[in-house]
Design a protein around this motif. Structure first.
Motif, short mmCIF file in Angstrom:
data_model
loop_
_atom_site.label_atom_id
_atom_site.label_comp_id
_atom_site.label_asym_id
_atom_site.label_seq_id
_atom_site.Cartn_x
_atom_site.Cartn_y
_atom_site.Cartn_z
N ALA A 21 -3.16 -40.17 -30.84
CA ALA A 21 -3.93 -39.49 -29.78
C ALA A 21 -5.26 -40.21 -29.54
CB ALA A 21 -4.17 -38.04 -30.16
N ALA A 22 -5.92 -40.64 -30.62
CA ALA A 22 -7.19 -41.34 -30.46
C ALA A 22 -7.00 -42.68 -29.76
CB ALA A 22 -7.83 -41.56 -31.84
N TRP A 23 -5.87 -43.34 -30.00
CA TRP A 23 -5.60 -44.64 -29.38
C TRP A 23 -5.59 -44.55 -27.85
CZ3 TRP A 23 -5.09 -49.64 -30.87
CH2 TRP A 23 -4.46 -50.51 -29.98
N PHE A 24 -5.11 -43.43 -27.32
CA PHE A 24 -4.99 -43.28 -25.87
C PHE A 24 -6.25 -42.71 -25.22
CE2 PHE A 24 -0.47 -43.34 -27.05
CZ PHE A 24 0.00 -44.28 -26.13
N VAL A 25 -7.26 -42.36 -26.00
CA VAL A 25 -8.48 -41.78 -25.41
C VAL A 25 -9.12 -42.71 -24.37
CG1 VAL A 25 -10.86 -41.07 -25.91
CG2 VAL A 25 -8.98 -40.20 -27.30
N PRO A 26 -9.32 -44.00 -24.65
CA PRO A 26 -9.94 -44.86 -23.62
C PRO A 26 -9.11 -44.95 -22.34
CG PRO A 26 -10.03 -45.91 -25.78
CD PRO A 26 -9.13 -44.73 -25.93
N ALA A 27 -7.79 -45.05 -22.47
CA ALA A 27 -6.95 -45.15 -21.28
C ALA A 27 -6.99 -43.87 -20.47
CB ALA A 27 -5.51 -45.47 -21.69
N VAL A 28 -6.93 -42.72 -21.14
CA VAL A 28 -6.97 -41.44 -20.43
C VAL A 28 -8.33 -41.25 -19.77
CG1 VAL A 28 -6.90 -38.93 -20.74
CG2 VAL A 28 -5.24 -40.38 -21.92
N THR A 29 -9.39 -41.66 -20.45
CA THR A 29 -10.73 -41.54 -19.88
C THR A 29 -10.87 -42.42 -18.64
OG1 THR A 29 -11.66 -41.09 -22.07
CG2 THR A 29 -13.19 -41.79 -20.35
N ALA A 30 -10.34 -43.64 -18.70
CA ALA A 30 -10.39 -44.54 -17.54
C ALA A 30 -9.62 -43.96 -16.37
CB ALA A 30 -9.84 -45.91 -17.92
N GLU A 31 -8.46 -43.37 -16.64
CA GLU A 31 -7.66 -42.75 -15.58
C GLU A 31 -8.42 -41.58 -14.96
OE1 GLU A 31 -3.61 -42.39 -13.72
OE2 GLU A 31 -4.70 -43.97 -14.80
N GLU A 32 -9.03 -40.78 -15.80
CA GLU A 32 -9.80 -39.63 -15.30
C GLU A 32 -10.94 -40.09 -14.40
OE1 GLU A 32 -12.83 -36.20 -17.08
OE2 GLU A 32 -11.93 -37.72 -18.39
N ARG A 33 -11.68 -41.10 -14.84
CA ARG A 33 -12.81 -41.58 -14.05
C ARG A 33 -12.35 -42.21 -12.74
NH1 ARG A 33 -16.34 -44.35 -19.03
NH2 ARG A 33 -17.06 -42.36 -19.92
N ALA A 34 -11.21 -42.91 -12.78
CA ALA A 34 -10.69 -43.51 -11.55
C ALA A 34 -10.31 -42.43 -10.54
CB ALA A 34 -9.49 -44.40 -11.88
N TRP A 35 -9.72 -41.35 -11.02
CA TRP A 35 -9.33 -40.25 -10.13
C TRP A 35 -10.56 -39.62 -9.48
CZ3 TRP A 35 -6.59 -37.67 -6.92
CH2 TRP A 35 -6.78 -36.30 -6.72
N HIS A 36 -11.59 -39.36 -10.29
CA HIS A 36 -12.79 -38.74 -9.72
C HIS A 36 -13.53 -39.69 -8.78
CE1 HIS A 36 -12.52 -35.02 -11.91
NE2 HIS A 36 -12.47 -35.64 -13.08
N ALA A 37 -13.37 -40.99 -8.98
CA ALA A 37 -14.05 -41.96 -8.12
C ALA A 37 -13.25 -42.29 -6.87
CB ALA A 37 -14.32 -43.25 -8.90
N ALA A 38 -12.00 -41.86 -6.79
CA ALA A 38 -11.14 -42.20 -5.64
C ALA A 38 -11.67 -41.57 -4.35
CB ALA A 38 -9.72 -41.76 -5.91
N ARG A 39 -11.58 -42.34 -3.27
CA ARG A 39 -12.01 -41.89 -1.96
C ARG A 39 -10.87 -42.03 -0.95
NH1 ARG A 39 -14.95 -40.01 -4.83
NH2 ARG A 39 -17.23 -40.14 -4.99
N PRO A 40 -10.91 -41.30 0.15
CA PRO A 40 -9.84 -41.42 1.15
C PRO A 40 -9.67 -42.86 1.62
CG PRO A 40 -11.23 -39.52 1.62
CD PRO A 40 -11.92 -40.28 0.52
N CYS A 41 -8.43 -43.24 1.88
CA CYS A 41 -8.13 -44.59 2.33
C CYS A 41 -8.74 -44.83 3.72
CB CYS A 41 -6.62 -44.82 2.41
SG CYS A 41 -5.79 -44.74 0.80
N ALA A 42 -9.27 -46.02 3.88
CA ALA A 42 -9.78 -46.39 5.21
C ALA A 42 -8.61 -46.48 6.19
CB ALA A 42 -10.51 -47.73 5.12
#
Length: 338
Positions: A21-42
């Motif tokens: 579970a600890a091994w996947f923490v960085p990947a899950v965190t990166a996915e979470e941040r990418a989702w919150h940073a996503a914006r509508p497509c131009a």
């Protein structure tokens, strides 16, 4: 031996789960941040990292159960034939509803209708770190039991080792400060002065609680406890149990022994007063030995208690109490008999 191997296996499995579970923490965190940073497509853009909004019509719904969730089916199989949603969403949407789907990285993340809006659950790095910490803490329970078995390896055969229950206190105490830390700082547990201070204070608390648990589970040899003097006046009720059915302990009703002004007696309560007390026939009892619990006795009384083996005019009787209380009771019985 089989129980020890089983506890070792459980401990190892939980630690492996914690590490995974600890091994996947960085990947899950990166996915979470990418989702919150996503914006509508131009306009005209078709990248996976932006949010695309597509129209769709619900053909039918299939609510399964609150645990299983449900499915939505789309007319013409566009943009996808079906998808899993929550049970509430499958109940809220109806056939013919026109909805708008938000797609990110090829996955439908949102279904918005006139009456209901469903959002895909996005795992967070904090929740993933909490899972890892919970698995590690859970491994502490079989680990504590193994530790106590090793600590009591020199006990006479048949004697029950001390209960590991006191070690739940440091495990729960550690959870109180570790889980919030993992949730709030999943990838920066040591990344700031604030988190380092959090670690320092939490570690001190855990060490103090662990020291208390270690002392609470120490193996005390019978005969080494010091028994305080009986009160000059009044009475004292000591938690104690005769393990056999006797005329002064019918059907094992006694939970305490009262000492003091009157004769020693068994009572089904902690006082005050001698209501329902049964006098102990001191003249009939002879102390044969004092020892720690053995075998199934460890399930009948606390494992930290000691047991006095008594002879009641030829009938074996066992009296159990905490070491200091038992010494005090036996002293009082001897004084009355003399």
């Amino acid at each position: 031996m089989r129980s020890r191997v089983g506890q070792l296996a459980v401990c190892a499995l939980l630690l492996v789960c914690a590490g995974a579970a600890a091994w996947f923490v960085p990947a899950v965190t990166a996915e979470e941040r990418a989702w919150h940073a996503a914006r509508p497509c131009a306009s005209g853009a078709r990248g996976n990292d932006c949010l695309r909004t597509l129209p769709a019509v619900i053909e039918r719904t299939d609510p399964r159960s609150p645990k299983q969730g449900g499915r939505l089916y789309f007319a013409g199989g566009r943009p996808t034939p079906r998808m899993w949603v929550s049970y509430d969403a499958a109940e809220a949407f109806e056939a013919g509803d026109r909805v708008r789907l938000t797609v990110w990285r090829g996955q439908v993340m949102k279904v918005a209708g006139a009456r209901y809006v469903w959002h895909e659950h996005v795992a967070t790095g904090g929740s993933q770190a909490v899972v890892a910490a919970l698995c590690a803490l859970a491994a502490g329970w079989p680990g504590a039991r193994l530790l106590l078995r090793a600590r009591g390896r020199r006990l006479p055969e048949g004697e029950a080792p001390p209960s590991a229950l006191p070690f739940l206190v440091p495990l729960l105490g550690t959870a109180v400060w570790l889980l919030p830390l993992c949730y709030r700082h999943p990838v920066s547990l040591f990344g700031s002065a604030a988190t380092l201070a959090w670690w320092a204070v939490g570690a001190l608390v855990s060490v103090a609680l662990s020291g208390w648990a270690w002392r609470a589970t120490r193996i005390r040899t019978p005969g080494r406890s010091t028994a305080p003097e009986l009160p000059a006046d009044g009475e004292v009720f000591l938690p104690a149990r005769f393990l056999e059915h006797t005329d002064y302990n019918p059907h094992g009703f006694g939970t305490h022994i009262v000492l003091g002004a009157g004769e020693p007696a068994v009572t089904p309560h902690a006082g005050p007063g001698r209501f329902a007390a049964k006098r102990i026939p001191v003249g009939r009892l002879t102390v044969r030995a004092v020892r720690r619990p053995r075998g199934e006795e460890g399930d009948l009384v606390p494992r930290s208690w000691h047991i006095a083996e008594l002879d009641d005019v030829g009938t074996p009787v066992r009296l159990a109490a905490a070491p200091g209380d038992l010494a005090r009771i036996l002293r009082a019985l001897s004084a009355v008999r003399v």
